[in-house]
Design an enzyme around this catalytic site. Structure first.
Site, PDB file in Angstrom:
ATOM      1  N   HIS A 124       3.753  25.227  27.836  1.00 26.19           N
ATOM      2  CA  HIS A 124       2.761  25.706  26.866  1.00 26.19           C
ATOM      3  C   HIS A 124       1.410  25.014  27.034  1.00 26.19           C
ATOM      4  O   HIS A 124       0.653  24.867  26.078  1.00 26.19           O
ATOM      5  CB  HIS A 124       3.254  25.524  25.421  1.00 26.19           C
ATOM      6  CG  HIS A 124       4.545  26.226  25.145  1.00 26.19           C
ATOM      7  ND1 HIS A 124       4.713  27.570  25.386  1.00 26.19           N
ATOM      8  CD2 HIS A 124       5.723  25.774  24.642  1.00 26.19           C
ATOM      9  CE1 HIS A 124       5.953  27.909  25.042  1.00 26.19           C
ATOM     10  NE2 HIS A 124       6.578  26.853  24.604  1.00 26.19           N
ATOM     11  N   HIS A 167       1.084  25.194  14.684  1.00 24.47           N
ATOM     12  CA  HIS A 167       2.238  25.245  15.594  1.00 24.47           C
ATOM     13  C   HIS A 167       1.868  24.860  17.023  1.00 24.47           C
ATOM     14  O   HIS A 167       2.508  24.032  17.644  1.00 24.47           O
ATOM     15  CB  HIS A 167       2.871  26.635  15.563  1.00 24.47           C
ATOM     16  CG  HIS A 167       4.123  26.689  16.386  1.00 24.47           C
ATOM     17  ND1 HIS A 167       5.238  25.937  16.075  1.00 24.47           N
ATOM     18  CD2 HIS A 167       4.436  27.364  17.522  1.00 24.47           C
ATOM     19  CE1 HIS A 167       6.186  26.164  16.974  1.00 24.47           C
ATOM     20  NE2 HIS A 167       5.716  27.012  17.871  1.00 24.47           N
ATOM     21  N   VAL A 223       5.810  22.611  21.763  1.00 22.67           N
ATOM     22  CA  VAL A 223       6.266  21.961  22.990  1.00 22.67           C
ATOM     23  C   VAL A 223       7.478  21.104  22.635  1.00 22.67           C
ATOM     24  O   VAL A 223       7.392  20.243  21.762  1.00 22.67           O
ATOM     25  CB  VAL A 223       5.145  21.092  23.593  1.00 22.67           C
ATOM     26  CG1 VAL A 223       5.637  20.414  24.869  1.00 22.67           C
ATOM     27  CG2 VAL A 223       3.918  21.941  23.877  1.00 22.67           C
TER      28      VAL A 223
HETATM   29 FE   LIG Z   1       6.866  27.676  19.555  1.00 21.84          FE
END
Ligand SMILES: [Fe+2]
Length: 465
Positions: free
Chosen positions: A327, A317, A355
């Site tokens: 992120h 992920h 992202v």
């Molecule tokens: Fe996420």
């Protein structure tokens, strides 16, 4: 008009920079049609419609039930009473009365704060024939619904197969557009890189949004297997609400074939489909040295046979290579832990989400660093994977439009738009990868595409463009 002209100018400039001789700069696409997040579709939207009939099976979805595609796990929910956990299936007829095979599944349910789920059924159909079409049905005793799927072809070195690549989907109007575009592009299975329903963005993690999401995607995932990756929105860890079991809704709802892959948890596992060996990693489960995931991955990489499954694809992920301010570097600790393993294993592609924009890397690695040598710069490496971030499914949190400047050398193409991608494996040496943005009306038009050459069979060929 002025804005449109400026955008055209930016596009021209971007194209000019990309074409400039002697430079190898990546492309930051200036294409942008829409930046604002759209709202989730309301509960009474037609895509969330309940099936008609008393206790009718809803939220039907399938995933592979073993490592090599001779089993399929069917899951669904009944709302009013438990009903039957049996699935009937067969190759000849869509008529449930003529389906000759049957399997009995299991049933579970869970509570989350003030929510109690329906009756969640899981039933694994075994002994399937590779490449064959099966009809299947459930809901016996009340309302029967039937569906169909085609079993993926037997793993082998030159077996064509087209994957859909979707991440961070959610259930907004943009999510619906993403799913429709994917359906038009015609993949045979989806590699889903995490963040499914975004139910946790609601007060008390309103788990009715897990139900509505599963009804929304049923139109695809009841007919072809989706392979699940856990994202942060699957955690549902909320001690302030008294919910202290991570992944509680996800684990009750979405089984994975982890045991067949020798894994002890559903969050990391592998499957073989056609010419691909797909490894799913868990960004939000422990991966430090000696942890179960670390041990499993070490063993798993030794089991990969590129003579049988030439394409080695890894899902996770949280991306390792991501030049967006959102992120930023969240995947760094996992990269430090595992990147050298993936480079040594000559992984072809690493897919990630998280992202909410699109980015594709060149073949780079950053594996030389140790605590004293200071070599912490990504460098071109033909043995390294291509990293693709497809966290652009269109969820409620909106687009991540905050790319770092300048574009780093490893970044080949990046754009802040919603969309999905496809990976079409042709044979042991070549695969065609394409990213499709939602706002392109013509379904076949790819906004970014590249021919990937296999790292095991063509290790010195540079497809890093
Ligand atoms: Fe996420």
């Amino acid at each position: 008009m002025g804005t449109a002209r400026r955008r055209l100018g930016l596009l021209f400039l971007a194209a000019l920079m990309a074409a400039a001789p002697g430079t190898h700069a990546g492309i930051t696409s200036a294409y942008r049609r829409k930046l604002e997040a759209t709202a989730d579709m309301p509960f009474d939207a037609d895509v969330f419609r309940l099936p008609t009939g008393y206790n009718a099976p809803q939220q039907v979805h399938i995933t592979l039930g073993d490592q090599a595609g001779t089993a399929m796990t069917v899951s669904w929910v009944t709302a009013s009473e438990p009903g039957s956990s049996t699935v009937r299936y067969g190759r000849g007829s869509p008529d449930p009365r003529k389906m000759k095979l049957s399997a009995r599944g299991t049933r579970t349910r869970y509570s989350y704060v003030n929510y109690t789920s329906g009756f969640i059924h899981h039933c694994t159909l075994t002994g399937l024939k590779h490449g064959a079409k099966y009809y299947y049905a459930m809901g016996f005793g009340h309302t029967v619904r039937s569906f169909s799927f085609t079993v993926p072809p037997k793993p082998g070195p030159d077996v064509p197969f087209k994957f859909g690549l979707i991440g961070d989907l959610g259930q907004t109007f943009d999510s619906n557009s993403t799913l429709s575009h994917y359906e038009s592009n015609g993949g045979a299975a989806v590699l889903f890189v995490g963040d499914l329903s975004y139910a946790d963005t609601y007060p008390l993690h309103d788990n009715r949004r897990w139900d509505s999401w599963a009804r929304f995607v049923e139109r695809s995932v009841a007919y072809q297997p989706w392979l699940w990756t856990t994202g942060n929105h699957e955690l549902d860890y909320a001690p302030e609400l008294g919910e202290t079991t991570p992944f509680k809704p996800f684990t009750h709802r979405y089984p994975t074939p982890h045991r067949a892959a020798g894994s002890t948890e559903p969050f990391w596992y592998s499957v073989k489909i056609a010419s691909a060996h797909v490894i799913v990693l868990a960004s939000y489960s422990a991966y430090g040295k000696y942890t179960p995931q670390w041990t499993w991955l070490q063993d798993e990489l030794k089991k990969v046979d590129r003579e049988v499954t030439p394409w080695l694809v890894v899902l996770m992920h949280s991306p390792w290579y991501n030049s967006n301010g959102y992120h930023y570097m969240e995947g760094e600790t996992m990269r430090v832990q595992f990147e050298s393993w993936l480079v040594d294993a000559k992984v072809d592609v690493v897919l990630a989400g998280h992202v909410h924009s699109y980015e594709r890397s060149k073949r780079f690695s950053n594996v030389e660093y140790d605590i004293v040598n200071g070599k912490a710069t990504p460098v071109k490496n033909l043995h390294a994977p291509v990293y693709i971030n497809i966290g652009d499914g269109g969820n409620i949190e909106g687009i991540a439009n905050n790319f770092t400047k300048p574009q780093p050398a490893y970044s080949a193409f990046r754009e802040a738009s919603f969309g999905h991608a496809t990976l079409e494996i042709m044979n042991r040496t070549h695969a065609y990868y394409a990213w499709h943005r939602n706002h392109d009306g013509a379904m076949a038009a790819a906004a970014d595409s590249v021919w990937l050459t296999n790292r095991y069979w063509m290790p010195t060929h540079d497809d890093s463009i």
